[in-house]
Design a protein around this motif. Structure first.
Motif, PDB file in Angstrom:
ATOM      1  N   TYR A  36      10.110  -4.935   0.884  1.00 24.07           N
ATOM      2  CA  TYR A  36       9.010  -4.021   0.575  1.00 24.07           C
ATOM      3  C   TYR A  36       7.933  -4.764  -0.199  1.00 24.07           C
ATOM      4  CZ  TYR A  36       6.202  -0.953  -2.325  1.00 24.07           C
ATOM      5  OH  TYR A  36       5.135  -0.399  -2.979  1.00 24.07           O
ATOM      6  N   GLN A  37       8.370  -5.486  -1.224  1.00 19.20           N
ATOM      7  CA  GLN A  37       7.414  -6.193  -2.060  1.00 19.20           C
ATOM      8  C   GLN A  37       6.599  -7.181  -1.239  1.00 19.20           C
ATOM      9  OE1 GLN A  37       7.383  -4.834  -5.196  1.00 19.20           O
ATOM     10  NE2 GLN A  37       5.359  -5.751  -4.966  1.00 19.20           N
ATOM     11  N   GLN A  38       7.288  -7.869  -0.340  1.00 19.55           N
ATOM     12  CA  GLN A  38       6.607  -8.877   0.478  1.00 19.55           C
ATOM     13  C   GLN A  38       5.618  -8.225   1.450  1.00 19.55           C
ATOM     14  OE1 GLN A  38       9.256 -11.345   2.786  1.00 19.55           O
ATOM     15  NE2 GLN A  38       7.486 -12.248   3.829  1.00 19.55           N
ATOM     16  N   VAL A  39       6.092  -7.181   2.142  1.00 17.14           N
ATOM     17  CA  VAL A  39       5.217  -6.506   3.108  1.00 17.14           C
ATOM     18  C   VAL A  39       4.031  -5.879   2.375  1.00 17.14           C
ATOM     19  CG1 VAL A  39       5.055  -4.603   4.768  1.00 17.14           C
ATOM     20  CG2 VAL A  39       7.059  -6.092   4.770  1.00 17.14           C
ATOM     21  N   TYR A  40       4.327  -5.295   1.218  1.00 19.93           N
ATOM     22  CA  TYR A  40       3.251  -4.668   0.455  1.00 19.93           C
ATOM     23  C   TYR A  40       2.185  -5.706   0.092  1.00 19.93           C
ATOM     24  CZ  TYR A  40       0.499  -2.063  -2.804  1.00 19.93           C
ATOM     25  OH  TYR A  40      -0.579  -1.463  -3.399  1.00 19.93           O
ATOM     26  N   ASN A  41       2.637  -6.847  -0.414  1.00 14.82           N
ATOM     27  CA  ASN A  41       1.675  -7.888  -0.793  1.00 14.82           C
ATOM     28  C   ASN A  41       0.839  -8.336   0.397  1.00 14.82           C
ATOM     29  OD1 ASN A  41       2.685  -7.688  -3.347  1.00 14.82           O
ATOM     30  ND2 ASN A  41       3.945  -9.554  -3.224  1.00 14.82           N
ATOM     31  N   GLU A  42       1.499  -8.519   1.528  1.00 12.15           N
ATOM     32  CA  GLU A  42       0.757  -8.922   2.729  1.00 12.15           C
ATOM     33  C   GLU A  42      -0.285  -7.869   3.109  1.00 12.15           C
ATOM     34  OE1 GLU A  42       4.597 -11.256   4.654  1.00 12.15           O
ATOM     35  OE2 GLU A  42       3.731  -9.555   5.755  1.00 12.15           O
ATOM     36  N   SER A  43       0.120  -6.602   2.972  1.00  9.53           N
ATOM     37  CA  SER A  43      -0.775  -5.516   3.388  1.00  9.53           C
ATOM     38  C   SER A  43      -2.013  -5.441   2.497  1.00  9.53           C
ATOM     39  CB  SER A  43      -0.037  -4.179   3.382  1.00  9.53           C
ATOM     40  OG  SER A  43       0.068  -3.674   2.053  1.00  9.53           O
ATOM     41  N   VAL A  44      -1.876  -5.930   1.272  1.00  7.92           N
ATOM     42  CA  VAL A  44      -3.011  -5.912   0.358  1.00  7.92           C
ATOM     43  C   VAL A  44      -3.868  -7.164   0.543  1.00  7.92           C
ATOM     44  CG1 VAL A  44      -3.678  -6.000  -2.088  1.00  7.92           C
ATOM     45  CG2 VAL A  44      -1.863  -4.444  -1.335  1.00  7.92           C
ATOM     46  N   GLU A  45      -3.180  -8.294   0.795  1.00  8.98           N
ATOM     47  CA  GLU A  45      -3.931  -9.545   0.976  1.00  8.98           C
ATOM     48  C   GLU A  45      -4.695  -9.559   2.299  1.00  8.98           C
ATOM     49  OE1 GLU A  45      -0.679 -12.224   0.362  1.00  8.98           O
ATOM     50  OE2 GLU A  45      -0.593 -11.588  -1.743  1.00  8.98           O
ATOM     51  N   GLN A  46      -4.042  -9.058   3.349  1.00  9.92           N
ATOM     52  CA  GLN A  46      -4.699  -9.064   4.668  1.00  9.92           C
ATOM     53  C   GLN A  46      -4.539  -7.703   5.343  1.00  9.92           C
ATOM     54  OE1 GLN A  46      -2.560 -12.758   5.939  1.00  9.92           O
ATOM     55  NE2 GLN A  46      -4.576 -13.210   6.809  1.00  9.92           N
ATOM     56  N   PRO A  47      -5.260  -6.713   4.836  1.00 10.48           N
ATOM     57  CA  PRO A  47      -5.070  -5.352   5.353  1.00 10.48           C
ATOM     58  C   PRO A  47      -5.360  -5.233   6.855  1.00 10.48           C
ATOM     59  CG  PRO A  47      -6.788  -5.417   3.638  1.00 10.48           C
ATOM     60  CD  PRO A  47      -6.209  -6.778   3.727  1.00 10.48           C
ATOM     61  N   GLU A  48      -6.367  -5.939   7.317  1.00 10.36           N
ATOM     62  CA  GLU A  48      -6.717  -5.774   8.735  1.00 10.36           C
ATOM     63  C   GLU A  48      -5.620  -6.316   9.632  1.00 10.36           C
ATOM     64  OE1 GLU A  48     -10.724  -6.498   9.862  1.00 10.36           O
ATOM     65  OE2 GLU A  48     -11.475  -6.106   7.833  1.00 10.36           O
ATOM     66  N   LYS A  49      -5.073  -7.435   9.218  1.00 12.32           N
ATOM     67  CA  LYS A  49      -3.986  -8.029   9.990  1.00 12.32           C
ATOM     68  C   LYS A  49      -2.786  -7.080   9.970  1.00 12.32           C
ATOM     69  CE  LYS A  49      -1.179 -12.253  10.147  1.00 12.32           C
ATOM     70  NZ  LYS A  49       0.015 -12.009   9.337  1.00 12.32           N
ATOM     71  N   PHE A  50      -2.509  -6.553   8.801  1.00 12.42           N
ATOM     72  CA  PHE A  50      -1.365  -5.656   8.660  1.00 12.42           C
ATOM     73  C   PHE A  50      -1.488  -4.440   9.584  1.00 12.42           C
ATOM     74  CE2 PHE A  50       0.489  -1.845   6.786  1.00 12.42           C
ATOM     75  CZ  PHE A  50       1.824  -2.226   6.726  1.00 12.42           C
ATOM     76  N   TRP A  51      -2.653  -3.762   9.521  1.00 11.14           N
ATOM     77  CA  TRP A  51      -2.794  -2.527  10.301  1.00 11.14           C
ATOM     78  C   TRP A  51      -2.931  -2.804  11.795  1.00 11.14           C
ATOM     79  CZ3 TRP A  51      -0.767   1.511   8.557  1.00 11.14           C
ATOM     80  CH2 TRP A  51      -0.781   1.802   7.185  1.00 11.14           C
ATOM     81  N   ALA A  52      -3.484  -3.961  12.147  1.00  5.41           N
ATOM     82  CA  ALA A  52      -3.570  -4.303  13.569  1.00  5.41           C
ATOM     83  C   ALA A  52      -2.161  -4.436  14.140  1.00  5.41           C
ATOM     84  CB  ALA A  52      -4.352  -5.599  13.757  1.00  5.41           C
ATOM     85  N   GLU A  53      -1.268  -5.057  13.359  1.00  5.23           N
ATOM     86  CA  GLU A  53       0.115  -5.201  13.828  1.00  5.23           C
ATOM     87  C   GLU A  53       0.790  -3.845  13.997  1.00  5.23           C
ATOM     88  OE1 GLU A  53       1.086  -9.368  11.762  1.00  5.23           O
ATOM     89  OE2 GLU A  53       2.717  -7.891  11.594  1.00  5.23           O
ATOM     90  N   VAL A  54       0.543  -2.941  13.061  1.00  2.00           N
ATOM     91  CA  VAL A  54       1.133  -1.604  13.177  1.00  2.00           C
ATOM     92  C   VAL A  54       0.570  -0.907  14.417  1.00  2.00           C
ATOM     93  CG1 VAL A  54       1.345   0.663  12.092  1.00  2.00           C
ATOM     94  CG2 VAL A  54       1.476  -1.401  10.672  1.00  2.00           C
ATOM     95  N   ALA A  55      -0.725  -1.044  14.619  1.00  6.55           N
ATOM     96  CA  ALA A  55      -1.392  -0.329  15.716  1.00  6.55           C
ATOM     97  C   ALA A  55      -0.989  -0.843  17.095  1.00  6.55           C
ATOM     98  CB  ALA A  55      -2.910  -0.412  15.534  1.00  6.55           C
TER      99      ALA A  55
END
Ligand code: 7RM
Length: 630
Positions: free
Chosen positions: A10-29
């Motif tokens: 969780y901590q790792q994914v959370y950090n990634e989602s804050v550092e690179q939000p666009e990358k994070f949400w593109a992967e989810v989408a």
């Protein structure tokens, strides 16, 4: 999409989602069906404010909620419908049946003149047709505006006119516990003041004797008769409007929160999967009404897009007896159960034998939503319903946020009684002090804001972007202000402490005190009113009204009854004041502002610590109110 399976993940994914939000949400989408991929993940400016997600993307949310599951899940149950009356049979609606029914309703809407972009008001009980109607609108690109069927005709008028609805979908009546409520007469009354509505389609359900107005009113069963169970989904832009849902404001009329297709789909589904850790084949039950955002996101869209089996319950927790919820869990072998603190508190008061009579071993995860859950209720829920083995996900979010924002992740992150705990990936909370500075450390208390966009945030208030800006983006410029207070403890856990504005939450329903005041003021005997909330052991908050009459009432009890009826008529029974105190004046400042702080304290029974009353025009009034307090 990366699965989160431990606290450190969780901590790792959370950090990634804050550092690179666009990358994070593109992967989810990526996990969804898009007719055309987006050109850009995010464009935003919290000052304007303007937010766009998956810019240029094309999709239809119902293709994601239904069609894409037909390959391997056509015969899996999508919706289990449990009727009000336990002696009646429940329905198991498969994904194929859901497809066919939604397409038929979609064609029925088209035949009745509903076009892409038109607004459709849905005023229906908790029957499968309500879900079909929502999805049918989405399928043809019409914008639904669901109005909770407990709202009165006055509330319906405001919502229909504000959204400019052209068509209303309703039923002759609804069933709740022992009561049969006729809905059509409420719609008839409302439509006298809604010139824009050209058609109502009425589902025959309770067989109540109702009247149909020629030209305007048609029967659902007639209109659906020859429709085809096939309707191609309209290809929508990611930022096209999906729905409007009204929520109370602290002043003035309710706000039509606007949600859009792409971001809402991605976020409601992602949070459903993440928070509840739904496993294929499980049975999930959210007890909310479809008229609230919780019903939209976590009975209909999120679960269906995830290919889940979602229970839709028509009844109430207390009928035929206080064991009804537990019986339904046993009957349908519910694995994930999501309800509100107000329900938990009322069921907690019933004899435990109701709980023990049911086999609750199917339960794996419990959820809570709608208001802060007090520790006592949390422990009771954990121990007696969850056999001390199910995590409780205390999910903090709002109509405006579209999906869960702060919550434990079931079986993955830590829980703590009465804490919503941690922000979900992609959510960036900031606690602010009253001067507008962010509090960066732990062990702080302040106002809860969100400093970065998330995909399902409301884009505007329908027809009033200025109000959107003022309400949510002006208190702390550059940040979204939630209206809630919160604490972040030494370990970084969030606890939501409640509203800091004039909104009260009664049995999980948001209400503006101003709305209730103006309803009371409609009584001819009433001159002025001030409404505040006070702690109520079952409802969370109760409604306390201070009422000034033109003449001292002859029969106070009679007038109280009339006032309650008035509120029930204007807003709905949920807003009826619990306590009505007749007063000769209200504590006002020289600038004419009612000092609600004082009224709140008195309603809470805290008579001695009223703070500074020196700025009042008439400090003596405070003693009168104190002496007459209920
Ligand atoms: C989902 C929903 C929103 C308001 C919100 C809070 C309160 C909701 C929690 C909570 C503490 C929770 N939408 N609220 N969930 N407070 N803990 N888990 O309820 O628009 O109807 O209400 O509800 O005050 O601002 S809502």
């Amino acid at each position: 999409m990366k699965k989160i399976t431990s606290q450190s993940d969780y901590q790792q994914v959370y950090n990634e989602s804050v550092e690179q939000p666009e990358k994070f949400w593109a992967e989810v989408a990526e996990d969804f069906v898009w007719r055309k991929k987006w050109d850009k993940v995010l464009e935003w400016d919290f000052h304007k404010p303007e937010v766009k997600w998956f810019v240029g993307g094309k999709l239809n949310i119902t293709e994601n909620c239904i069609d894409r599951h037909l390959k391997d899940k056509a015969n899996q149950t999508a919706i289990i419908w449990e009727p009000n009356d336990p002696t009646k049979t429940s329905l198991h609606i498969t994904y194929q049946q859901l497809h066919d029914e939604v397409c038929k309703v979609a064609n029925m809407l088209k035949n009745n003149g509903v076009n892409q972009g038109d607004r459709v008001c849905i005023y229906l009980p908790m029957i499968p047709e309500a879900a079909y109607a929502i999805l049918a609108c989405a399928r043809i690109g019409a914008v639904h505006s669901v109005v909770f069927a407990g709202f009165s005709s006055g509330s319906l008028v405001d919502r229909i006119n504000d959204a400019g609805c052209k068509v209303v979908l309703t039923s002759d009546g609804s069933l709740r516990g022992e009561k049969k409520i006729d809905l059509k007469p409420i719609v008839d009354e409302a439509l006298q003041n809604c010139p824009g509505v050209v058609k109502t389609i009425v589902f025959k359900y309770t067989n109540s004797k109702i009247s149909m107005q020629a030209a305007r009113d048609v029967w659902w069963h007639d209109e659906i008769k020859n429709t085809k169970p096939v309707c191609e989904p309209e290809v929508m832009d990611a930022e096209d409007m999906l729905f409007i849902l009204y929520t109370s404001g602290s002043t003035g009329k309710p706000k039509g929160m606007v949600h859009t297709c792409g971001g809402y789909m991605v976020y409601s589904t992602y949070t459903f999967q993440t928070v509840f850790q739904y496993q294929q084949g499980q049975v999930y039950w959210c007890t909310a009404d479809i008229g609230w955002i919780t019903g939209h996101s976590y009975i209909v869209y999120g679960p269906l897009a995830a290919g889940a089996t979602t229970v839709m319950f028509e009844g109430i927790p207390s009928w035929p007896d206080m064991g009804r919820f537990w019986q339904v869990i046993e009957k349908h072998k519910v694995n994930i159960f999501y309800t509100a603190p107000t329900a938990i508190r009322s069921l907690e008061k019933a004899p435990l034998s109701f709980v023990h009579q049911a086999d609750l071993h199917s339960l794996k995860v419990l959820g809570s939503v709608g208001e802060p859950i007090n520790e006592e209720a949390w422990h009771w829920y954990h121990e007696h319903i969850g056999r001390s083995q199910c995590p409780i996900v205390d999910t903090w979010w709002q109509t405006e946020t579209g999906g869960i924002m702060i919550s434990p992740i079931a079986h993955v992150t830590k829980v703590k009684a009465a804490f919503a705990t941690f922000p979900l990936p992609g959510v960036q909370p900031a606690v602010m002090d009253e001067k507008g500075a962010e509090l960066f450390l732990n062990g702080v208390e302040g106002r809860l804001t969100i400093k970065f966009p998330w995909p399902s945030m409301a884009r505007t208030i329908y027809g009033d972007h200025q109000r959107f800006k003022e309400t949510y983006f002006s208190t702390f410029p550059g940040k979204y202000f939630t209206g809630d207070g919160c604490k972040r403890d030494e370990e970084g856990f969030y606890r939501i402490t409640g509203r800091v504005d004039d909104i009260i939450i009664v049995s999980g329903h948001n209400m503006g005190t101003a709305e209730i005041e103006s309803a009371i003021d409609e009584h001819t005997a009433v001159c002025e009113t001030a409404v505040v909330g006070y702690p109520h052991n079952i409802k969370g908050q109760g409604v306390y009204a201070y009422v000034i009459c033109y003449e001292a009432p002859q029969d106070e009890e009679k007038l109280r009854t009339e006032i309650r009826e008035m509120v029930s008529k204007v807003i709905g029974p949920i807003a009826k004041p619990d306590k009505i105190q007749f007063v000769s004046g209200l504590p006002k400042t020289r600038s004419g502002k009612i000092m609600r702080r004082i009224l709140r304290k008195i309603a809470e029974g805290e008579m001695n610590n009223l703070g500074d009353t020196s700025t009042l025009t008439d400090p003596a009034i405070v003693d009168e109110i104190k002496n007459g307090a209920l």
